[in-house]
Design a protein around this motif. Structure first.
Motif, PDB file in Angstrom:
ATOM      1  N   THR A 143       0.827  -1.204   0.000  1.00  0.00           N
ATOM      2  CA  THR A 143       0.000   0.000   0.000  1.00  0.00           C
ATOM      3  C   THR A 143       0.863   1.257   0.000  1.00  0.00           C
ATOM      4  OG1 THR A 143      -1.721  -1.206   1.205  1.00  0.00           O
ATOM      5  CG2 THR A 143      -1.889   1.195   1.179  1.00  0.00           C
ATOM      6  N   ALA A 144       1.904   1.260   0.818  1.00  0.00           N
ATOM      7  CA  ALA A 144       2.809   2.409   0.852  1.00  0.00           C
ATOM      8  C   ALA A 144       3.447   2.626  -0.517  1.00  0.00           C
ATOM      9  CB  ALA A 144       3.877   2.209   1.919  1.00  0.00           C
ATOM     10  N   ALA A 145       3.820   1.537  -1.172  1.00  0.00           N
ATOM     11  CA  ALA A 145       4.436   1.650  -2.500  1.00  0.00           C
ATOM     12  C   ALA A 145       3.450   2.185  -3.531  1.00  0.00           C
ATOM     13  CB  ALA A 145       4.974   0.289  -2.942  1.00  0.00           C
ATOM     14  N   ILE A 146       2.239   1.706  -3.493  1.00  0.00           N
ATOM     15  CA  ILE A 146       1.217   2.140  -4.457  1.00  0.00           C
ATOM     16  C   ILE A 146       0.937   3.629  -4.322  1.00  0.00           C
ATOM     17  CG2 ILE A 146      -1.240   1.926  -5.039  1.00  0.00           C
ATOM     18  CD1 ILE A 146      -0.893  -1.124  -4.324  1.00  0.00           C
ATOM     19  N   PHE A 147       0.858   4.110  -3.094  1.00  0.00           N
ATOM     20  CA  PHE A 147       0.515   5.518  -2.855  1.00  0.00           C
ATOM     21  C   PHE A 147       1.748   6.403  -2.640  1.00  0.00           C
ATOM     22  CE2 PHE A 147      -3.446   3.341  -1.950  1.00  0.00           C
ATOM     23  CZ  PHE A 147      -4.378   4.166  -2.555  1.00  0.00           C
ATOM     24  N   ASN A 148       2.932   5.822  -2.822  1.00  0.00           N
ATOM     25  CA  ASN A 148       4.191   6.549  -2.672  1.00  0.00           C
ATOM     26  C   ASN A 148       4.307   7.211  -1.297  1.00  0.00           C
ATOM     27  OD1 ASN A 148       6.732   7.317  -3.410  1.00  0.00           O
ATOM     28  ND2 ASN A 148       6.093   9.067  -4.608  1.00  0.00           N
ATOM     29  N   ILE A 149       4.011   6.435  -0.279  1.00  0.00           N
ATOM     30  CA  ILE A 149       4.164   6.874   1.107  1.00  0.00           C
ATOM     31  C   ILE A 149       5.506   6.324   1.583  1.00  0.00           C
ATOM     32  CG2 ILE A 149       3.207   6.710   3.439  1.00  0.00           C
ATOM     33  CD1 ILE A 149       0.430   6.355   2.016  1.00  0.00           C
ATOM     34  N   PRO A 150       6.408   7.190   2.043  1.00  0.00           N
ATOM     35  CA  PRO A 150       7.783   6.779   2.307  1.00  0.00           C
ATOM     36  C   PRO A 150       7.966   5.572   3.232  1.00  0.00           C
ATOM     37  CG  PRO A 150       7.593   9.146   2.426  1.00  0.00           C
ATOM     38  CD  PRO A 150       6.202   8.610   2.285  1.00  0.00           C
ATOM     39  N   THR A 151       7.118   5.432   4.228  1.00  0.00           N
ATOM     40  CA  THR A 151       7.273   4.306   5.147  1.00  0.00           C
ATOM     41  C   THR A 151       5.916   3.679   5.456  1.00  0.00           C
ATOM     42  OG1 THR A 151       7.966   3.641   7.365  1.00  0.00           O
ATOM     43  CG2 THR A 151       7.323   5.924   7.093  1.00  0.00           C
ATOM     44  N   PRO A 152       5.851   2.359   5.452  1.00  0.00           N
ATOM     45  CA  PRO A 152       4.593   1.678   5.767  1.00  0.00           C
ATOM     46  C   PRO A 152       4.089   1.973   7.177  1.00  0.00           C
ATOM     47  CG  PRO A 152       6.200   0.144   4.847  1.00  0.00           C
ATOM     48  CD  PRO A 152       6.908   1.428   5.075  1.00  0.00           C
ATOM     49  N   PHE A 153       5.010   2.342   8.058  1.00  0.00           N
ATOM     50  CA  PHE A 153       4.614   2.619   9.439  1.00  0.00           C
ATOM     51  C   PHE A 153       3.731   3.859   9.548  1.00  0.00           C
ATOM     52  CE2 PHE A 153       8.572   0.173   9.707  1.00  0.00           C
ATOM     53  CZ  PHE A 153       8.050  -0.950  10.330  1.00  0.00           C
ATOM     54  N   THR A 154       3.799   4.726   8.569  1.00  0.00           N
ATOM     55  CA  THR A 154       2.901   5.879   8.529  1.00  0.00           C
ATOM     56  C   THR A 154       1.459   5.398   8.417  1.00  0.00           C
ATOM     57  OG1 THR A 154       4.590   7.259   7.497  1.00  0.00           O
ATOM     58  CG2 THR A 154       2.295   7.972   7.236  1.00  0.00           C
ATOM     59  N   ILE A 155       1.233   4.435   7.543  1.00  0.00           N
ATOM     60  CA  ILE A 155      -0.117   3.886   7.359  1.00  0.00           C
ATOM     61  C   ILE A 155      -0.557   3.154   8.619  1.00  0.00           C
ATOM     62  CG2 ILE A 155      -1.552   2.328   5.973  1.00  0.00           C
ATOM     63  CD1 ILE A 155       0.473   2.813   3.672  1.00  0.00           C
ATOM     64  N   LEU A 156       0.352   2.416   9.224  1.00  0.00           N
ATOM     65  CA  LEU A 156       0.028   1.708  10.469  1.00  0.00           C
ATOM     66  C   LEU A 156      -0.397   2.697  11.551  1.00  0.00           C
ATOM     67  CD1 LEU A 156      -0.107  -0.973  11.970  1.00  0.00           C
ATOM     68  CD2 LEU A 156       2.313  -0.671  12.537  1.00  0.00           C
ATOM     69  N   ARG A 157       0.297   3.828  11.616  1.00  0.00           N
ATOM     70  CA  ARG A 157      -0.046   4.865  12.602  1.00  0.00           C
ATOM     71  C   ARG A 157      -1.454   5.407  12.337  1.00  0.00           C
ATOM     72  NH1 ARG A 157       4.057   8.039  11.887  1.00  0.00           N
ATOM     73  NH2 ARG A 157       3.021   9.616  10.662  1.00  0.00           N
ATOM     74  N   TRP A 158      -1.765   5.652  11.041  1.00  0.00           N
ATOM     75  CA  TRP A 158      -3.113   6.130  10.697  1.00  0.00           C
ATOM     76  C   TRP A 158      -4.166   5.104  11.114  1.00  0.00           C
ATOM     77  CZ3 TRP A 158      -1.839   7.375   4.872  1.00  0.00           C
ATOM     78  CH2 TRP A 158      -0.963   8.473   4.828  1.00  0.00           C
ATOM     79  N   LYS A 159      -3.864   3.833  10.887  1.00  0.00           N
ATOM     80  CA  LYS A 159      -4.813   2.767  11.220  1.00  0.00           C
ATOM     81  C   LYS A 159      -5.071   2.709  12.719  1.00  0.00           C
ATOM     82  CE  LYS A 159      -5.627  -2.108  10.472  1.00  0.00           C
ATOM     83  NZ  LYS A 159      -5.017  -3.380  10.744  1.00  0.00           N
ATOM     84  N   LYS A 160      -4.008   2.831  13.507  1.00  0.00           N
ATOM     85  CA  LYS A 160      -4.162   2.798  14.968  1.00  0.00           C
ATOM     86  C   LYS A 160      -4.963   3.986  15.469  1.00  0.00           C
ATOM     87  CE  LYS A 160      -0.208  -0.053  16.016  1.00  0.00           C
ATOM     88  NZ  LYS A 160       1.050  -0.213  16.737  1.00  0.00           N
ATOM     89  N   ILE A 161      -4.742   5.142  14.872  1.00  0.00           N
ATOM     90  CA  ILE A 161      -5.498   6.343  15.265  1.00  0.00           C
ATOM     91  C   ILE A 161      -6.970   6.160  14.917  1.00  0.00           C
ATOM     92  CG2 ILE A 161      -5.879   8.784  14.720  1.00  0.00           C
ATOM     93  CD1 ILE A 161      -2.793   9.007  14.388  1.00  0.00           C
ATOM     94  N   LEU A 162      -7.232   5.607  13.756  1.00  0.00           N
ATOM     95  CA  LEU A 162      -8.627   5.371  13.341  1.00  0.00           C
ATOM     96  C   LEU A 162      -9.321   4.374  14.268  1.00  0.00           C
ATOM     97  CD1 LEU A 162     -10.839   5.893  11.220  1.00  0.00           C
ATOM     98  CD2 LEU A 162      -9.933   3.945   9.946  1.00  0.00           C
TER      99      LEU A 162
END
Length: 102
Positions: free
Chosen positions: A81-100
């Protein structure tokens, strides 16, 4: 500033594509983590060399939610997912998920 240079990332990805050397072996050869190798390969496969351009981005709430929804709907991993959306680190997405989830 990225911990690793774009040149190193491209060198590792090119070696992987040319030789199909295992990700674990590449990590050992270049003294980087296997997860970084996986991330760089996925990023290159989805974005090409342009994916390695380091640009700080402030993501909107709508963007974050669309990324999380995409990941849930398609079943892609954090790295993919990080690669598809060009997000530098997958942990950014994990952080968003935990906040949600809170």
């Amino acid at each position: 500033m990225s911990k690793y240079s774009t040149e190193l990332k491209l060198k590792i990805v090119e070696r992987y594509l040319q030789t199909k050397c295992s990700k674990k072996s590449l990590a050992k050869i270049f003294n980087v983590s296997r997860s970084d190798v996986e991330k760089w390969i996925a990023l290159y496969e989805n974005q090409g060399a342009e994916g390695f351009a380091s640009v700080y981005t402030n993501y909107t709430v709508e963007f974050k939610l669309s990324v999380l929804n995409f990941m849930i709907e398609t079943g892609t991993s954090l790295i993919e997912t990080a690669a598809i959306f060009n997000i530098p680190t997958p942990f950014t997405i994990l952080r968003w998920k935990k906040i949600l989830e809170k």
